[in-house]
Design a protein around this motif. Structure first.
Motif, PDB file in Angstrom:
ATOM      1  N   GLY A 157       0.808  -1.208   0.000  1.00 55.74           N
ATOM      2  CA  GLY A 157       0.000   0.000   0.000  1.00 55.74           C
ATOM      3  C   GLY A 157       0.840   1.256   0.000  1.00 55.74           C
ATOM      4  O   GLY A 157       0.564   2.208  -0.746  1.00 55.74           O
ATOM      5  N   ILE A 180       0.762   4.150  -2.900  1.00 50.21           N
ATOM      6  CA  ILE A 180       0.426   5.564  -2.708  1.00 50.21           C
ATOM      7  C   ILE A 180       1.505   6.447  -3.330  1.00 50.21           C
ATOM      8  O   ILE A 180       1.214   7.439  -4.004  1.00 50.21           O
ATOM      9  N   VAL A 195      -6.735  -1.504  -6.824  1.00 48.70           N
ATOM     10  CA  VAL A 195      -6.217  -1.722  -5.468  1.00 48.70           C
ATOM     11  C   VAL A 195      -6.798  -2.996  -4.872  1.00 48.70           C
ATOM     12  O   VAL A 195      -8.027  -3.129  -4.780  1.00 48.70           O
ATOM     13  N   VAL A 216      -5.640   2.815   1.886  1.00 45.67           N
ATOM     14  CA  VAL A 216      -4.965   3.259   0.667  1.00 45.67           C
ATOM     15  C   VAL A 216      -5.915   4.118  -0.166  1.00 45.67           C
ATOM     16  O   VAL A 216      -5.548   5.185  -0.676  1.00 45.67           O
TER      17      VAL A 216
END
Length: 229
Positions: free
Chosen positions: A38, A42, A55, A67
């Motif tokens: 995660g 990002i 995701v 996230v």
């Protein structure tokens, strides 16, 4: 709009899923970037500047919903989440956190690409179209008029507001909470029986067979989706 050349970021800790998407989506002309965690994902959103992010909710370091929230703090990039089959609450929380849609594992690439196309359209001006067509269902926002197979359907003001919101987000699932907020306001956040009642009324008016709806589809435990056909 062509999807070729669009940039897709895949955030998933399973190498086989990343490989499947890299090969399958790459074959359709998408440019693919990957992240296995995660936190890395990002960061990659900021660096890669994708047109859409996929995701997985089951990441090893950060919860996938976190996230989604982190990306939504500063970006409106369309987000599609991957979930396990029996995680209705996870799906709801991800959608309420800002995800555009979800696909349940195991999924077909065709299903994922259909969700991607709808989510990509969200970032265009299509939600502001004055007339929205979903098969033989037409919602005219200028005249506040709804027709099915050229037959005008008489709706109450609340029924119209509900079909309008669904039409503006056609192809996308809307959670009970999202629909309540859009149609009834924040005071009715938990009163999901309102939606069931009005969806039932709408189906009786617009569906050829309300018990086997073609237009308004129930996403079990999550919400409703108006099909594009």
């Amino acid at each position: 709009m062509t999807d070729r050349g669009l940039r897709i970021l895949v955030i998933d800790d399973e190498p086989q899923i990343r490989k499947l998407l890299r090969v399958s989506l790459g074959a359709h002309g998408y440019e693919i970037d990957e992240a296995a965690t995660g936190a890395e994902g990002i960061n990659r959103v900021a660096i890669f500047k994708p047109d859409l992010v996929i995701v997985d909710l089951g990441l090893p370091d950060i919860d996938g919903k976190a996230v989604v929230k982190a990306i939504r703090e500063w970006s409106q990039t369309p987000l599609v989440v991957l979930t396990a089959r029996d995680q209705e609450q996870e799906k709801i929380e991800a959608l309420d956190a800002g995800a555009d849609d979800y696909v349940t594992k195991p999924f077909s690439v065709g299903e994922l690409m259909a969700r991607m196309r709808v989510s990509l359209r969200r970032s265009s001006a299509s939600e502001h179209e004055p007339v929205i067509t979903c098969g033989d269902l037409v919602v005219d926002l200028l005249q506040r008029r709804v027709t099915v197979a050229d037959r005008e359907i008489k709706l109450t003001p609340t029924e119209y507001e509900l079909i309008k919101v669904l039409a503006q987000h056609r192809g996308r699932v809307l959670t009970h909470r999202q629909l309540l907020k859009a149609v009834w306001g924040t005071a009715y956040n938990e009163d999901t029986h309102y939606i069931r009642v009005y969806i039932g009324q709408l189906r009786r008016k617009i569906e050829a067979n309300p018990t086997q709806p073609r237009h308004i589809i129930t996403e079990s435990g999550v919400g409703y989706r108006l099909m594009e056909h």
